[in-house]
Design a protein around this motif. Structure first.
Motif, PDB file in Angstrom:
ATOM      1  N   GLY A  31      -6.978   8.966  28.088  1.00 53.08           N
ATOM      2  CA  GLY A  31      -7.282   8.543  26.722  1.00 53.08           C
ATOM      3  C   GLY A  31      -6.122   7.815  26.068  1.00 53.08           C
ATOM      4  O   GLY A  31      -6.306   6.816  25.393  1.00 53.08           O
ATOM      5  N   GLY A  32      -4.907   8.302  26.277  1.00 53.35           N
ATOM      6  CA  GLY A  32      -3.739   7.644  25.708  1.00 53.35           C
ATOM      7  C   GLY A  32      -3.493   6.288  26.334  1.00 53.35           C
ATOM      8  O   GLY A  32      -3.117   5.335  25.658  1.00 53.35           O
ATOM      9  N   TYR A  33      -3.724   6.200  27.642  1.00 56.68           N
ATOM     10  CA  TYR A  33      -3.554   4.934  28.337  1.00 56.68           C
ATOM     11  C   TYR A  33      -4.568   3.917  27.830  1.00 56.68           C
ATOM     12  O   TYR A  33      -4.209   2.768  27.555  1.00 56.68           O
ATOM     13  CB  TYR A  33      -3.728   5.145  29.843  1.00 56.68           C
ATOM     14  N   ASN A  34      -5.823   4.330  27.674  1.00 52.74           N
ATOM     15  CA  ASN A  34      -6.854   3.412  27.187  1.00 52.74           C
ATOM     16  C   ASN A  34      -6.574   2.966  25.760  1.00 52.74           C
ATOM     17  O   ASN A  34      -6.797   1.803  25.424  1.00 52.74           O
ATOM     18  CB  ASN A  34      -8.224   4.075  27.274  1.00 52.74           C
ATOM     19  N   ALA A  35      -6.097   3.865  24.928  1.00 51.05           N
ATOM     20  CA  ALA A  35      -5.758   3.488  23.553  1.00 51.05           C
ATOM     21  C   ALA A  35      -4.590   2.510  23.541  1.00 51.05           C
ATOM     22  O   ALA A  35      -4.583   1.556  22.760  1.00 51.05           O
ATOM     23  CB  ALA A  35      -5.424   4.731  22.728  1.00 51.05           C
ATOM     24  N   LEU A  81      -6.146  -4.098  12.948  1.00 51.46           N
ATOM     25  CA  LEU A  81      -7.392  -3.705  13.601  1.00 51.46           C
ATOM     26  C   LEU A  81      -7.225  -2.435  14.419  1.00 51.46           C
ATOM     27  O   LEU A  81      -8.082  -1.549  14.393  1.00 51.46           O
ATOM     28  CB  LEU A  81      -7.892  -4.833  14.505  1.00 51.46           C
ATOM     29  N   SER A  82      -6.127  -2.334  15.157  1.00 56.07           N
ATOM     30  CA  SER A  82      -5.927  -1.131  15.958  1.00 56.07           C
ATOM     31  C   SER A  82      -5.717   0.090  15.068  1.00 56.07           C
ATOM     32  O   SER A  82      -6.155   1.188  15.406  1.00 56.07           O
ATOM     33  CB  SER A  82      -4.758  -1.316  16.918  1.00 56.07           C
ATOM     34  N   HIS A  83      -5.088  -0.094  13.917  1.00 59.39           N
ATOM     35  CA  HIS A  83      -4.915   1.011  12.977  1.00 59.39           C
ATOM     36  C   HIS A  83      -6.251   1.417  12.366  1.00 59.39           C
ATOM     37  O   HIS A  83      -6.541   2.610  12.232  1.00 59.39           O
ATOM     38  CB  HIS A  83      -3.921   0.624  11.888  1.00 59.39           C
ATOM     39  N   MET A  84      -7.079   0.444  12.018  1.00 57.19           N
ATOM     40  CA  MET A  84      -8.379   0.742  11.433  1.00 57.19           C
ATOM     41  C   MET A  84      -9.315   1.409  12.439  1.00 57.19           C
ATOM     42  O   MET A  84     -10.185   2.182  12.060  1.00 57.19           O
ATOM     43  CB  MET A  84      -9.044  -0.527  10.893  1.00 57.19           C
ATOM     44  N   HIS A  85      -9.153   1.139  13.701  1.00 56.33           N
ATOM     45  CA  HIS A  85      -9.963   1.775  14.739  1.00 56.33           C
ATOM     46  C   HIS A  85      -9.404   3.134  15.144  1.00 56.33           C
ATOM     47  O   HIS A  85      -9.952   3.781  16.021  1.00 56.33           O
ATOM     48  CB  HIS A  85     -10.071   0.869  15.956  1.00 56.33           C
ATOM     49  N   GLY A  86      -8.317   3.556  14.525  1.00 56.43           N
ATOM     50  CA  GLY A  86      -7.745   4.863  14.783  1.00 56.43           C
ATOM     51  C   GLY A  86      -6.969   4.954  16.078  1.00 56.43           C
ATOM     52  O   GLY A  86      -6.774   6.033  16.615  1.00 56.43           O
ATOM     53  N   LEU A  87      -6.494   3.839  16.590  1.00 54.10           N
ATOM     54  CA  LEU A  87      -5.790   3.846  17.872  1.00 54.10           C
ATOM     55  C   LEU A  87      -4.301   4.090  17.723  1.00 54.10           C
ATOM     56  O   LEU A  87      -3.631   4.404  18.700  1.00 54.10           O
ATOM     57  CB  LEU A  87      -6.010   2.510  18.593  1.00 54.10           C
ATOM     58  N   THR A  88      -3.766   3.960  16.513  1.00 49.22           N
ATOM     59  CA  THR A  88      -2.329   4.116  16.340  1.00 49.22           C
ATOM     60  C   THR A  88      -1.957   5.459  15.736  1.00 49.22           C
ATOM     61  O   THR A  88      -0.789   5.735  15.551  1.00 49.22           O
ATOM     62  CB  THR A  88      -1.767   3.005  15.431  1.00 49.22           C
ATOM     63  N   SER A  89      -2.937   6.310  15.445  1.00 49.70           N
ATOM     64  CA  SER A  89      -2.615   7.617  14.876  1.00 49.70           C
ATOM     65  C   SER A  89      -2.235   8.584  15.981  1.00 49.70           C
ATOM     66  O   SER A  89      -2.715   8.482  17.101  1.00 49.70           O
ATOM     67  CB  SER A  89      -3.811   8.164  14.091  1.00 49.70           C
ATOM     68  N   GLN A  90      -1.359   9.529  15.655  1.00 47.45           N
ATOM     69  CA  GLN A  90      -0.960  10.525  16.636  1.00 47.45           C
ATOM     70  C   GLN A  90      -1.987  11.638  16.641  1.00 47.45           C
ATOM     71  O   GLN A  90      -2.423  12.103  15.607  1.00 47.45           O
ATOM     72  CB  GLN A  90       0.406  11.089  16.290  1.00 47.45           C
ATOM     73  N   ARG A  91      -2.354  12.062  17.832  1.00 46.96           N
ATOM     74  CA  ARG A  91      -3.324  13.137  17.968  1.00 46.96           C
ATOM     75  C   ARG A  91      -2.745  14.217  18.852  1.00 46.96           C
ATOM     76  O   ARG A  91      -1.961  13.941  19.746  1.00 46.96           O
ATOM     77  CB  ARG A  91      -4.611  12.614  18.589  1.00 46.96           C
ATOM     78  N   SER A  92      -3.149  15.440  18.607  1.00 43.18           N
ATOM     79  CA  SER A  92      -2.713  16.533  19.466  1.00 43.18           C
ATOM     80  C   SER A  92      -3.518  16.506  20.753  1.00 43.18           C
ATOM     81  O   SER A  92      -4.463  15.750  20.898  1.00 43.18           O
ATOM     82  CB  SER A  92      -2.877  17.868  18.737  1.00 43.18           C
TER      83      SER A  92
END
Length: 112
Positions: A31-35, A81-92
């Protein structure tokens, strides 16, 4: 020739646990690689597209600086765009966000 299609009977008798766990494990591991690839694609794609637009306008108007403005605009737009798609947020690791979203898990509250 080898037939890759499964019959409906073979599909229904196959264990759903093994298929479901294999899919879930595959999704969680990369998932991290794809993001990261998606963020990279948005930013590089934005730079390329807006640089080409700037290059075209430079040729049309006889200037030489709009291509640089297009590259900066493309990079900013790709990050947006990547921020709006939630790809730059940190997730546990469980897929939840790190922000507090409810009472604490240890039972203590901050109310007095």
């Amino acid at each position: 020739m080898f037939n890759h299609k499964r019959s409906s009977k073979a599909t229904s008798t196959a264990g759903s646990k093994s298929a479901g766990s294999a899919d879930a494990a595959g999704d969680g591991n990369d998932g991290g690689y794809n993001a990261g690839i998606a963020v990279f694609s948005y930013i590089i794609g934005g730079i390329i597209v807006w640089s080409l637009i700037g290059w075209g306008l430079d040729n049309l108007w006889g200037t030489r600086w709009i291509v640089l403005l297009g590259a900066l605009l493309g990079a900013a737009g790709g990050f947006y765009l990547s921020h709006m798609h939630g790809l730059t947020s940190q997730r546990s690791s469980s897929g939840e966000s790190n922000a507090d979203s409810g009472p604490s898990k240890d039972g203590d509250s901050n109310a007095k």
